[in-house]
Design a protein around this motif. Structure first.
Motif, PDB file in Angstrom:
ATOM      1  N   THR A 183     -48.112 -33.051  55.429  1.00 39.80           N
ATOM      2  CA  THR A 183     -47.820 -31.894  56.294  1.00 39.80           C
ATOM      3  C   THR A 183     -47.608 -30.615  55.259  1.00 39.80           C
ATOM      4  N   LEU A 184     -46.967 -30.799  54.171  1.00 41.03           N
ATOM      5  CA  LEU A 184     -46.824 -29.437  53.387  1.00 41.03           C
ATOM      6  C   LEU A 184     -47.327 -29.442  52.204  1.00 41.03           C
ATOM      7  N   GLN A 185     -48.382 -30.364  52.024  1.00 37.16           N
ATOM      8  CA  GLN A 185     -49.021 -30.303  50.707  1.00 37.16           C
ATOM      9  C   GLN A 185     -50.757 -30.289  50.870  1.00 37.16           C
ATOM     10  N   TYR A 186     -51.411 -29.289  50.354  1.00 33.46           N
ATOM     11  CA  TYR A 186     -52.679 -28.989  51.065  1.00 33.46           C
ATOM     12  C   TYR A 186     -53.674 -30.009  50.338  1.00 33.46           C
ATOM     13  N   ILE A 222     -47.723 -25.626  51.159  1.00 36.38           N
ATOM     14  CA  ILE A 222     -46.309 -25.017  50.969  1.00 36.38           C
ATOM     15  C   ILE A 222     -45.819 -25.723  49.672  1.00 36.38           C
ATOM     16  N   LEU A 223     -45.809 -26.918  49.597  1.00 36.79           N
ATOM     17  CA  LEU A 223     -45.344 -27.597  48.497  1.00 36.79           C
ATOM     18  C   LEU A 223     -46.664 -28.044  47.529  1.00 36.79           C
ATOM     19  N   ASP A 224     -46.357 -28.205  46.144  1.00 38.11           N
ATOM     20  CA  ASP A 224     -47.034 -28.899  45.338  1.00 38.11           C
ATOM     21  C   ASP A 224     -46.697 -30.366  45.027  1.00 38.11           C
ATOM     22  N   GLY A 236     -43.062 -30.415  43.921  1.00 39.01           N
ATOM     23  CA  GLY A 236     -42.056 -30.169  45.079  1.00 39.01           C
ATOM     24  C   GLY A 236     -41.889 -31.299  45.872  1.00 39.01           C
ATOM     25  N   VAL A 237     -43.115 -31.956  46.184  1.00 38.86           N
ATOM     26  CA  VAL A 237     -43.145 -33.299  47.268  1.00 38.86           C
ATOM     27  C   VAL A 237     -42.203 -34.237  46.512  1.00 38.86           C
TER      28      VAL A 237
END
Length: 289
Positions: free
Chosen positions: A234-237, A263-265, A268-269
Motif C-alpha cells: 500500500t505505501l511502497q511503490y 510514501i515509504l521506502d 521505512g516499511v
C-alpha cells in the motif's frame, strides 16, 4: 562489577570479529560494519540472550540472502553478487535500532542481570524483553519470507487483492514465504530460550512458561511478515521496468505501476512493521507471562 567488565570485553571482541569478517565477505559495507559492531556490542554487553537473538537474525539472514543468486538476480533490481544488499548503516539501524533502544532501556532498569519472563515480578521488564523478542522475530520473519518466497515455484499474490503479481513485487506473498516467516520467528525464540537454560534459574512454574517464547516468537514472525507485506503493498511503490525487465521501487518513463503509493521506502516499511510487531509481542507477553 568485575563480571560485567568481562562481559563487555567479550562483547567487544566478538562484535569486532564478526563486523570485520562480515565486511570482508561483503555482507556489510564499511558504514554497515561500524553500525553492526556498535549494535552487537551493546546487545552482548547487556545480555547474552539479546546478543543471541541478534546473531541468529544476522547469520541466518546472511546465509539465505546468498541462496539462489541467479534466480534472485533475475527478479531483484537491488540484488548484488555475494549477498551484499546495500547494507549500509541505515539498513543496520532500521533492522536493529528499536531493539537497541529497548536493550539500553533494559540495562538502565536491570543493569546486566538476566531475568525470567514473569509479569508478576515486573510488568515493565517483561514488556521490554517481549518487545525485543518481537523485534527480531519480525526482522527474521520478513527476511526469511522474502529470501525463500522468491525462490519458490509458486506465483506470489498481492496481499491486498490476492491477485497474482510478478516476483519481487512489494506486498507479494506465497505459502512458502509465510511458512518461512513462522520458522524464522521460532528460531529467534529458540535463540532466547536455549541460553537461558544455562545462565538463569527460574522456579518450576515460571521455567515451564519460558518455553512459550518459541510459539510466541513464531507468531510474531508471521505477524511481522504480514504487516510488512501490507505496508509494502500500500505505501511502497512497485512497478515493472520494461528496459531492465525487473520489478523496481521507483517510478519512471519506462516503468508501469503495479501497486503502492511510494510514501515509504524499504527502510521505512521495516521500521514501522518492526515497531508494530514489537508492541504487539510486548502486550502478548504481559498476557502470557
Amino acid at each position: 562489577m568485575e563480571n560485567q567488565m568481562v562481559q563487555v570485553l567479550i562483547a567487544v571482541l566478538i562484535s569486532s570479529f564478526i563486523a570485520i569478517n562480515s565486511y570482508r565477505k561483503n555482507s556489510l559495507d564499511v558504514s554497515g560494519a561500524i553500525a553492526g559492531f556498535f549494535v552487537m556490542a551493546v546487545h552482548l554487553s547487556v545480555n547474552y540472550r539479546f546478543g543471541a537473538m541478534l546473531l541468529a537474525f544476522f547469520f541466518t539472514s546472511s546465509k539465505l540472502t546468498k541462496m539462489g543468486e541467479d534466480r534472485k538476480r533475475s527478479v531483484d533490481a537491488e540484488f548484488k553478487a555475494g549477498g551484499q544488499r546495500n547494507w549500509y548503516w541505515i539498513q543496520v539501524f532500521s533492522n536493529s535500532g528499536i531493539a537497541t533502544i529497548l536493550v539500553l532501556a533494559f540495562w538502565k532498569l536491570k543493569s546486566s542481570q538476566d531475568i525470567c519472563l514473569d509479569s508478576r515480578e515486573s510488568y515493565i521488564i517483561t514488556s521490554v524483553v517481549g518487545g525485543i523478542i518481537g523485534h527480531y522475530a519480525c526482522s527474521n520473519g520478513d527476511t526469511w519470507s522474502s529470501e525463500l518466497g522468491v525462490l519458490s515455484d509458486e506465483q506470489p499474490r498481492l496481499i491486498t487483492t490476492f491477485k497474482v503479481v510478478r516476483r519481487g513485487t512489494n506486498g507479494g506473498i506465497t505459502k512458502v514465504g509465510l511458512q518461512a516467516a513462522v520458522a524464522a520467528g521460532a528460531v529467534i525464540g529458540l535463540a532466547f530460550v536455549l541460553p537461558g537454560i544455562f545462565i538463569k534459574t527460574c522456579t518450576n512454574d515460571v521455567f515451564s512458561k519460558q518455553l512459550l517464547v518459541i510459539p510466541l516468537s513464531a507468531f510474531a514472525g508471521l505477524a511481522g511478515s504480514l504487516i510488512d507485506s501490507l505496508l509494502g503493498a500500500t505505501l511502497q511503490y512497485s512497478g515493472f521496468c520494461s528496459v531492465r525487465n525487473k520489478v523496481v521501487s521507483k517510478a519512471g518513463p519506462t516503468v508501469k505501476r503495479i501497486s503502492g503509493l511510494g510514501i515509504l521506502d524499504n527502510n521505512g516499511v521495516n521500521v514501522i512493521s518492526i515497531l508494530l510487531t514489537s508492541m504487539l509481542t510486548s502486550f502478548v507477553c504481559l498476557y502470557i507471562f
